[in-house]
Design a protein around this motif. Sequence first.
Motif, PDB file in Angstrom:
ATOM      1  N   HIS A 123      18.005   6.545  -2.279  1.00 36.24           N
ATOM      2  CA  HIS A 123      17.774   6.583  -3.796  1.00 36.24           C
ATOM      3  C   HIS A 123      16.656   7.107  -4.589  1.00 36.24           C
ATOM      4  N   HIS A 176      14.965  10.342  -7.708  1.00 41.23           N
ATOM      5  CA  HIS A 176      13.728   9.725  -8.819  1.00 41.23           C
ATOM      6  C   HIS A 176      13.423  11.383  -8.476  1.00 41.23           C
ATOM      7  N   SER A 181       7.532   2.273  -9.736  1.00 35.10           N
ATOM      8  CA  SER A 181       8.995   1.353 -10.410  1.00 35.10           C
ATOM      9  C   SER A 181       9.126  -0.506 -10.400  1.00 35.10           C
ATOM     10  N   HIS A 208       9.725   0.480  -6.093  1.00 31.21           N
ATOM     11  CA  HIS A 208       9.584   1.030  -5.063  1.00 31.21           C
ATOM     12  C   HIS A 208       7.830   1.699  -5.780  1.00 31.21           C
ATOM     13  N   ASP A 216      16.157   4.053 -13.067  1.00 31.77           N
ATOM     14  CA  ASP A 216      17.528   4.838 -12.257  1.00 31.77           C
ATOM     15  C   ASP A 216      18.918   4.820 -13.128  1.00 31.77           C
TER      16      ASP A 216
HETATM   17 ZN    ZN Z   1      14.797   3.265  -8.887  1.00 30.70          ZN
END
Ligand code: ZN
Length: 496
Positions: A160, A164, A206, A209, A396
């Motif tokens: 993930h 990003h 975010s 994270h 996302d």
């Molecule tokens: Zn994310």
Amino acid sequence: MAMSSLRLRLALNLKLRSVAAVSFARRWPGTRCTAGHADERHATSSANEQLILGIESSCDETGAAVVSTTRGLLGEALASQTESHAKHGGVVPDLARDLHVAAMDDVVAEALRDANVSPEQLTAVAVTIGPGLSLCLKVGVAKATKLAHQYQLSFIPVHHMEAHALVARMPLHDDGGGGGGGGGGGGEDAVPSARARFPFICVLASGGHNLVTLCRGVGSHTILGLCLDDAMGEAFEKTARLLHLDASGPGGGGAALEKFATLGNPKAFPNLPVPLRNQRGPKTCDFSFAGLKTSVRMALEKELGEGWAPSDENASVRADLAAGFQRCAVKHLEERTDRACEWAKSLCKRDGLPAPRQLVLAGGVAANSSVRASIERICGANDLELVAPPPRWCTDNGVMVAWCGAERLLRDDGVLAPPETAEPLEGEKYDLRARWPLGDDAPRRELAEEAARARKAMTPSSHKRGNARAAAARMAKGAPYDRRKRVHAPLGDESS
Ligand code: ZN
Ligand code: KG4
């Protein structure tokens, strides 16, 4: 303007396809759907072109998109759950899973339709397998497995956070196909028109994270800084809740706090701390936002008394604290990023890599205009170009997953054969990685451990001497350079 319509406007870059999306949202209460706009993307395809479907379901957005290895984005769709979770004060995993299940088939169908692509035309399906909520990841992985088996497509597991970072490399249509963001590390690149070129620095902030990395290549990332407690978006959300703000709009509590902060004076509470500034011993590039959030809570109780309730009378105090919180949080991000830029440069030099020329800002918090302005300043001071994907690709989405799949497909790196069955056989499980470090954490850990050791060993009088010794040691290892004090090492107290 209704919130869903506002979100649509953002997603379509002012080209609305509200009828399809609104009817979608009506069919799936609890989700908001956005679809991309494909008209100019269906132009021409070339013989070596490969098409990838990407699927994202790691938290509270169901996203899907189709990208071309040569033409970039072809179509996208997104169903957001923000509104459904807002009333619970955070993401509820069971509810998120159910909403992903409810939305998944239609989001994928919508992305394919938007791209004007049939599943038979695809080469691969890319899907987020982690990090994230297992219950949610499983929904996307199940859909991807089923499709890959049915149409005999390659299967590409995606990280993930790498998605990003890499979406910043995706060529955009308005580039005219001619070239990327300029500058860059040189050398061969599988994506000649990539906007961000390896090596680059990535700041990801975010809700889940918060990290700063040196991205050397696909699958090759050095972690320079991590979050020690709440991620920045999480801290914005919790502080918004403390201030009794409505977090149900797009961007959740973070966006609500940014808006409310415009009504306040950011210097009204000068004692709110910029995190980790007064920490003794060598500095790292790690982040910590929990203490700042607690300081806001304590200031609220001191000003308004315990058990206070929001009112028009205390709105200005709350706005001042929102503005003060944002000022300190952004300053912290800025200071740590500045240090990470120097560190990244010295690591590249040590490893014989060209110096990074770009900094990618990603994650939902990148939508915050103070954050953008401050990171832009840091880029200027470090001679870096800021590459900030459009806000809808910072949060996302399926586009980043599809593009990350394209990068892997172009290098034939981490590409799996079509699954033999549509679902795991009895006793087997999907490969999900709820916790999954993005890359090499050793330099960061070493620095953090050294900092902790030094703090423990230091008496106030030996503090300066200790720093000087640590400075020399760190310089040899390519440690961050402190611009203000002009030494190659993390320093002691930075009280300015
Ligand atoms: Zn994310
Ligand atoms: O990347 P993202 O969509 O989801 C995660 O992977 O977490 O980021 C969402 C986070 C939320 O915590 C939200 O509060 C924050 O980004 N956010 C903002 C703003 N817009 C969204 N934080 C500060 N200012 C904003 N304008």
